[in-house]
Design an enzyme around this catalytic site. Structure first.
Site, PDB file in Angstrom:
ATOM      1  N   GLY A  81     -31.035  33.276 -19.510  1.00  0.00           N
ATOM      2  CA  GLY A  81     -31.040  32.681 -18.177  1.00  0.00           C
ATOM      3  C   GLY A  81     -29.651  32.517 -17.602  1.00  0.00           C
ATOM      4  NE  ARG A 145     -35.342  34.481 -19.896  1.00  0.00           N
ATOM      5  CZ  ARG A 145     -34.616  33.410 -20.173  1.00  0.00           C
ATOM      6  NH1 ARG A 145     -34.201  33.196 -21.408  1.00  0.00           N
ATOM      7  NH2 ARG A 145     -34.281  32.543 -19.224  1.00  0.00           N
ATOM      8  CG  ASP A 176     -33.435  32.280 -29.074  1.00  0.00           C
ATOM      9  OD1 ASP A 176     -33.374  31.842 -30.238  1.00  0.00           O
ATOM     10  OD2 ASP A 176     -34.364  32.005 -28.301  1.00  0.00           O
ATOM     11  CE  LYS A 202     -26.902  31.816 -21.323  1.00  0.00           C
ATOM     12  NZ  LYS A 202     -28.269  32.254 -20.975  1.00  0.00           N
ATOM     13  CB  THR A 203     -27.644  27.201 -22.671  1.00  0.00           C
ATOM     14  OG1 THR A 203     -28.819  26.484 -22.255  1.00  0.00           O
ATOM     15  CG2 THR A 203     -26.965  26.391 -23.747  1.00  0.00           C
ATOM     16  CB  ILE A 204     -27.740  24.904 -17.373  1.00  0.00           C
ATOM     17  CG1 ILE A 204     -29.262  25.104 -17.411  1.00  0.00           C
ATOM     18  CG2 ILE A 204     -27.064  25.993 -16.571  1.00  0.00           C
ATOM     19  CD1 ILE A 204     -29.939  24.896 -16.067  1.00  0.00           C
ATOM     20  CG  ASP A 205     -31.503  24.437 -21.423  1.00  0.00           C
ATOM     21  OD1 ASP A 205     -31.505  24.409 -20.179  1.00  0.00           O
ATOM     22  OD2 ASP A 205     -32.293  25.126 -22.082  1.00  0.00           O
ATOM     23  CG  MET A 250     -34.143  24.118 -16.425  1.00  0.00           C
ATOM     24  SD  MET A 250     -33.552  25.539 -15.445  1.00  0.00           S
ATOM     25  CE  MET A 250     -35.094  26.097 -14.708  1.00  0.00           C
ATOM     26  CD  GLU A 311     -37.917  23.100 -18.404  1.00  0.00           C
ATOM     27  OE1 GLU A 311     -38.348  23.980 -17.653  1.00  0.00           O
ATOM     28  OE2 GLU A 311     -36.854  23.212 -19.041  1.00  0.00           O
ATOM     29  CE1 TYR A 425     -35.841  29.824 -12.804  1.00  0.00           C
ATOM     30  CE2 TYR A 425     -37.499  28.305 -11.969  1.00  0.00           C
ATOM     31  CZ  TYR A 425     -37.109  29.275 -12.875  1.00  0.00           C
ATOM     32  OH  TYR A 425     -37.981  29.683 -13.862  1.00  0.00           O
TER      33      TYR A 425
END
Length: 552
Positions: A81, A145, A176, A202-205, A250, A311, A425
């Site tokens: 993402g 992905r 991942d 990388k990941t906004i999570d 999210m 989320e 998003y």
């Protein structure tokens, strides 16, 4: 006008680098530290990664590295993402690569990992890159992905790299994607292909982190973007004084985004999935908790409020977790029979009849729309797609029903009207904050230094991030040190362990100390829009989470 004034000015922004990365690139040398070990399952990880397990941490210090000047071709892949700052990682790689040798070439593989499998690429040059510097999105080469996980795929990757004389790959992705990077690096070393692999976090999570990866890129921008929107809603709620806003944020499994947004905006309610699981809170008890806060605020004449919902919450509620597990198993076993049923109500009945007695009770108390959402197609890992489950609407509806019952009992006399939102998003491709622009550029520049130091199977690491950029530390860590074994599709697989919210950590503890006050009183704070120009304490501000974590 082809571009906005802000976009034009952002193109010209020169990201700040750690002091060591401002040195002449031939005067920066790696210093190896102590050997590393895996998060858990060390023996099994070591057996799977004999060439990349136990490698030392690396720090960059002043020194001599003439080897970095030799001609190299590098490939780069965006995976998974989108997250704000990806373009700047590529900018950092490009600038370092050209600083080392003007003859070096950067290959951007299109559409994620499938780009290298299909040999679909474009040469990234200064002219093309200029339109993407300091901007959000992954549109410079696109993302995807596709997973690199079979020997056949690895051999295709090796052949494509050899055809273009590519010496190293940089994979920009989340847990991942960087697990795939570790496996690919191990394979290339085992087969003697001579192709290095470096990852970027990388990941906004926010769930790809440890002491050497203090924050994953994009988290800063995403949480500031969401917090601006939440602050706007809080201001509106405090002005209109007639709505309770339920906002789902999210974040997939971890609650880092929800927690950071709560620290930035001080809402009346913020649920933390990890706490729900630790305390084994039921869905009913969560509804009771929110209804109690609504009722107490109504006693003070405040029939409005804001509730933040992560989320992934639904998967952390014990009885819902069991329900999802049983549904997953049921749909896997009886997929053909289930897929023959077209009617939604009949599908619900089909599943309800085959659940255990206790789990069936849980399923039947859920609103029909939520039942249908739990039966939708699974993600590639076989998991329920939590982003599609409208937990915000579920809780708003159940709280309304609870308050209706309390009103009949005479224990609630207020008014309750709810509105629901999902912020996701909106934050993934936002213009990067100065922090993310600087951090991502540093990660990319640093990634090329790892390549120039002959390393493979490493993750680019920039630390001391709560300090000004010039005080940041640069280096790298072996990806294997972040790994453990998990069951995926019924098999044990080596994967990077997700970092969940630590309930004994400073960010959560600060939140826990203040939430009762925020619940009853109106203590909203309004972060406002992201600022790019002005005092450093405003424009280069990091997240509250990171500031608290690095408070001595």
């Amino acid at each position: 006008m082809d571009i906005s004034p802000l976009q034009r000015v952002r193109y010209a922004y020169q990201p700040k680098l750690p002091a060591i990365l401002r040195e002449s690139i031939t005067k920066v040398a790696p210093q190896k530290g102590e050997a590393t070990s895996a998060q858990s399952d060390a023996d099994r990880i070591k057996a799977l990664f004999p060439n990349t397990y136990g490698l030392p941490r690396v720090s960059f210090l002043s020194g001599v590295n003439t080897d970095i000047s030799k001609k190299r071709n590098v490939g780069v892949i965006l995976s998974g993402g989108q997250a704000p700052g990806g373009h700047n990682v590529i900018s950092g790689i490009f600038d370092a690569l050209k600083a080392a040798n003007r003859e070096n070439t950067l290959y951007g593989f299109k559409g994620g990992p499938s780009g290298i499998l299909e040999d679909s690429y474009r040469i990234i040059d200064e002219e093309y890159l200029a339109a993407f510097r300091n901007t959000g999105g992954f549109d410079i080469i696109g993302s995807g992905r596709t997973k690199l996980e079979t020997e056949e795929q690895f051999e295709v990757c090796a052949q494509v790299c050899k055809n273009h004389e590519i010496d190293a790959l940089v994979i920009i992705g989340g847990d991942d994607s960087n697990t795939n990077a570790a496996v690919l690096a191990e394979y290339f070393l085992a087969k003697g292909h001579g192709i290095q692999v470096i990852g970027c976090p990388k990941t906004i999570d926010g769930d790809l982190k440890n002491e050497s990866i203090e924050i994953s890129f994009g988290f800063d921008t995403a949480t500031k973007t969401y917090s601006e929107l939440i602050g706007n809603i809080e201001r509106d709620a405090n002005s209109a004084k007639k709505y309770w806003h339920f906002i789902k944020l999210m974040g997939r499994s971890a609650s880092h985004i929800a927690l950071e947004c709560a620290l930035e905006t001080q809402p009346n309610v913020c649920l933390i999935s990890e706490e729900v699981e630790a305390k084994e809170q039921s869905l009913v008890s969560i509804v009771d908790y929110i209804a109690k806060i609504v009722a107490e605020r109504a006693e003070d004449g405040n029939n409005f409020g804001v509730a933040l919902i992560p989320e992934g919450l639904i998967e952390f509620i014990p009885e819902i977790k069991v329900l999802i597990s049983q549904i997953n198993n049921l749909l896997a076993k009886e997929e053909k029979a289930f897929n023959k049923i077209a009617d939604g109500s009949e599908r619900i009945a089909f599943v309800a009849e085959r659940l255990s007695k206790e789990t069936a009770k849980v399923f039947t108390i859920l609103p029909e729309e939520i039942q249908k959402q739990l039966l939708m197609d699974r993600d590639p890992h076989g998991n329920v797609q939590v982003s599609r489950i409208e937990t915000d609407k579920l809780l708003a509806q159940m709280v309304e029903e609870k308050l209706s019952g309390m009103k009949k009992e005479g224990t609630y006399t207020g008014k309750f009207s709810s509105m629901t939102h999902f912020f996701g998003y909106e934050g993934r491709c936002a213009f990067p904050t100065n922090f993310d622009a600087d951090y991502c550029y540093s990660l990319g520049y640093n990634a090329f230094l790892l390549i120039g130091s002959g390393l493979s199977g490493y993750l680019s690491s920039v630390t001391n991030l709560a300090a000004p950029a010039e005080e940041w530390k640069a280096g790298g860590i072996p990806i294997t040190m972040m790994m453990n074994m998990e069951v995926r599709h019924g098999e044990d697989k080596p994967v990077i362990k997700k970092a969940l919210v630590e309930l004994d950590g400073k960010p959560f503890q600060y939140f826990a100390e203040h939430r009762d006050k925020w619940a009853r009183e109106t203590c909203y704070t309004y972060p406002g829009a992201v600022q790019y120009f002005g005092p450093a304490e405003v424009c280069d501000l990091t997240t509250v989470t990171l500031a608290l974590e690095q408070t001595r």
